[in-house]
Design an enzyme around this catalytic site. Structure first.
Site, mmCIF file in Angstrom:
data_model
loop_
_atom_site.group_PDB
_atom_site.id
_atom_site.type_symbol
_atom_site.label_atom_id
_atom_site.label_comp_id
_atom_site.label_asym_id
_atom_site.label_seq_id
_atom_site.Cartn_x
_atom_site.Cartn_y
_atom_site.Cartn_z
ATOM 1 N N GLU A 263 0.294 3.644 1.841
ATOM 2 C CA GLU A 263 0.401 4.094 3.227
ATOM 3 C C GLU A 263 1.771 3.760 3.819
ATOM 4 O O GLU A 263 2.153 4.310 4.851
ATOM 5 C CB GLU A 263 -0.704 3.472 4.078
ATOM 6 C CG GLU A 263 -2.088 4.029 3.813
ATOM 7 C CD GLU A 263 -2.293 5.439 4.352
ATOM 8 O OE1 GLU A 263 -1.611 5.813 5.331
ATOM 9 O OE2 GLU A 263 -3.126 6.173 3.795
ATOM 10 N N TYR B 211 -1.337 0.423 10.597
ATOM 11 C CA TYR B 211 -1.634 -0.216 9.315
ATOM 12 C C TYR B 211 -0.440 -0.088 8.380
ATOM 13 O O TYR B 211 -0.025 -1.062 7.745
ATOM 14 C CB TYR B 211 -2.868 0.423 8.680
ATOM 15 C CG TYR B 211 -3.118 -0.007 7.250
ATOM 16 C CD1 TYR B 211 -3.511 -1.305 6.959
ATOM 17 C CD2 TYR B 211 -2.952 0.888 6.192
ATOM 18 C CE1 TYR B 211 -3.731 -1.717 5.649
ATOM 19 C CE2 TYR B 211 -3.180 0.492 4.884
ATOM 20 C CZ TYR B 211 -3.561 -0.810 4.614
ATOM 21 O OH TYR B 211 -3.775 -1.195 3.321
ATOM 22 N N THR C 78 0.805 -1.216 0.000
ATOM 23 C CA THR C 78 0.000 0.000 0.000
ATOM 24 C C THR C 78 0.837 1.264 0.000
ATOM 25 O O THR C 78 1.962 1.278 0.515
ATOM 26 C CB THR C 78 -0.918 0.020 1.244
ATOM 27 O OG1 THR C 78 -1.549 1.297 1.369
ATOM 28 C CG2 THR C 78 -0.103 -0.209 2.511
ATOM 29 N N LYS D 44 2.136 -3.190 7.084
ATOM 30 C CA LYS D 44 2.308 -3.466 5.656
ATOM 31 C C LYS D 44 3.784 -3.440 5.245
ATOM 32 O O LYS D 44 4.193 -4.170 4.331
ATOM 33 C CB LYS D 44 1.503 -2.466 4.835
ATOM 34 C CG LYS D 44 0.006 -2.744 4.799
ATOM 35 C CD LYS D 44 -0.307 -4.023 4.030
ATOM 36 C CE LYS D 44 -1.787 -4.183 3.758
ATOM 37 N NZ LYS D 44 -2.074 -5.387 2.942
#
Length: 320
Positions: free
Chosen positions: A126, A148, A124, A152
């Protein structure tokens, strides 16, 4: 010979679009799905007779191993995650267990049971978080700003290590924001579309949002799952940024969404501090030139078309 694919997170936005794509291509499709008292199958209800669901969870190695034995996949798509950034602050250990260790469980199971299977990992944007350069590429350093995001990052590097250590065909798709009418209601884009539809129908009077100036690179989820498939068709595994290369603010999304139903957004939107992230990610914009060059991939749906699609779908859904 018919190919077999195992999709974790098949009941989610991306999983449902990917399952449709693979069925169109003639695959046997298996999906790892958690056991819930109320099954979350609304996104795949129309294809349930064409796929096989296997009960399992990314926090449980035995169930993953069982899914591998049942599916005997040629391709594994790991899309399952606790994927909402806000919730990751309230449930950091669960987020890490699923988004980080869960990836290792998938890799271990694949390596021991289906070593020739090709693996796609849903990474991602992010992971970039507090961005170190604009736009972000496959070589941009990570600086995640949420549980999160850093879960990841763990999963991403696990994939790189299994690829380099065991020669596995494992690819990371660093996908930037991708939306659709199937997006979860807690995500800001779907929250906007749903609220606009409710206000249009007289079912609500306000929309509470956080930082309207946050900027994202938004694309259409159906376009992005095609990139996932393309990665596993390559002779060599690699990591790819998947993005439109264009950025838009939450404010722009709001303006377009309200304009679709002929309303002035400023009369309905309330900026609420409780929706502002504790560590905000201000600007994400991806450079997908590598994917365009190597995979032949490019986004088809434009930002304006995406907003209209989402608002129209929610207006029609609520009109029923």
């Amino acid at each position: 010979m018919t190919k077999s694919a195992l999709i974790t997170g098949i009941t989610g936005q991306d999983g449902s679009y990917l399952a449709e794509l693979l069925l169109e291509k003639g695959y046997e499709v298996y999906g790892l799905a958690r056991r819930l008292s109320t099954p979350n199958i609304s996104r795949i209800e129309h294809i349930l007779d064409k796929i096989e669901l296997v009960e399992g969870d990314l926090t449980d190695q035995i169930s993953i191993d069982n899914a591998m034995r049942v599916a005997q996949p040629d391709e594994v798509y790991n899309l399952a995650s606790q994927s909402f950034v806000g919730t990751s602050w309230n449930q950091p250990l669960l987020t890490g267990d699923v988004g980080g260790l869960g990836v290792v469980r998938i890799l271990e199971s694949t390596w021991h049971q289906c070593p020739d299977a090709r693996v796609y990992q849903a990474s991602t944007s992010e992971m970039f978080g507090k961005v170190q350069e604009v736009p972000q590429t496959e070589n941009t350093h990570f600086h995640p700003r949420s549980p999160y995001g850093f879960a990841k990052v763990y999963g991403y590097w696990a994939c790189v290590n299994y690829r380099e250590s065991y020669g596995m065909h494992v690819s990371n798709g660093i996908l930037f924001n991708h939306e659709s009418p199937r997006r979860g209601i807690e995500f800001v884009t779907r929250k906007i579309a749903d609220s606009v539809a409710r206000i249009h129908h007289g079912l609500a009077s306000e929309l509470h949002l956080g930082n309207l100036d946050a900027k994202r690179d938004w694309g259409f989820a159906r376009d992005y799952v095609e990139a996932m498939w393309l990665m596993l068709q390559q002779d060599k595994p690699d990591d790819y940024v998947i993005a439109t290369g264009k950025t838009h603010s939450v404010r722009e999304f709001v303006e377009l969404a309200f304009s679709e139903v002929g309303l002035d957004w400023e009369k309905y939107v309330v900026v609420d501090p409780k929706f502002v992230r504790s560590a905000e990610v201000e600007l994400l914009i991806g450079d997908s030139s590598k994917a365009r060059r190597v995979l032949g991939w490019k986004p088809k749906v434009k930002f304006e078309e995406l907003v209209k699609m989402m608002v129209t779908a929610d207006v029609e859904r609520l009109s029923q």
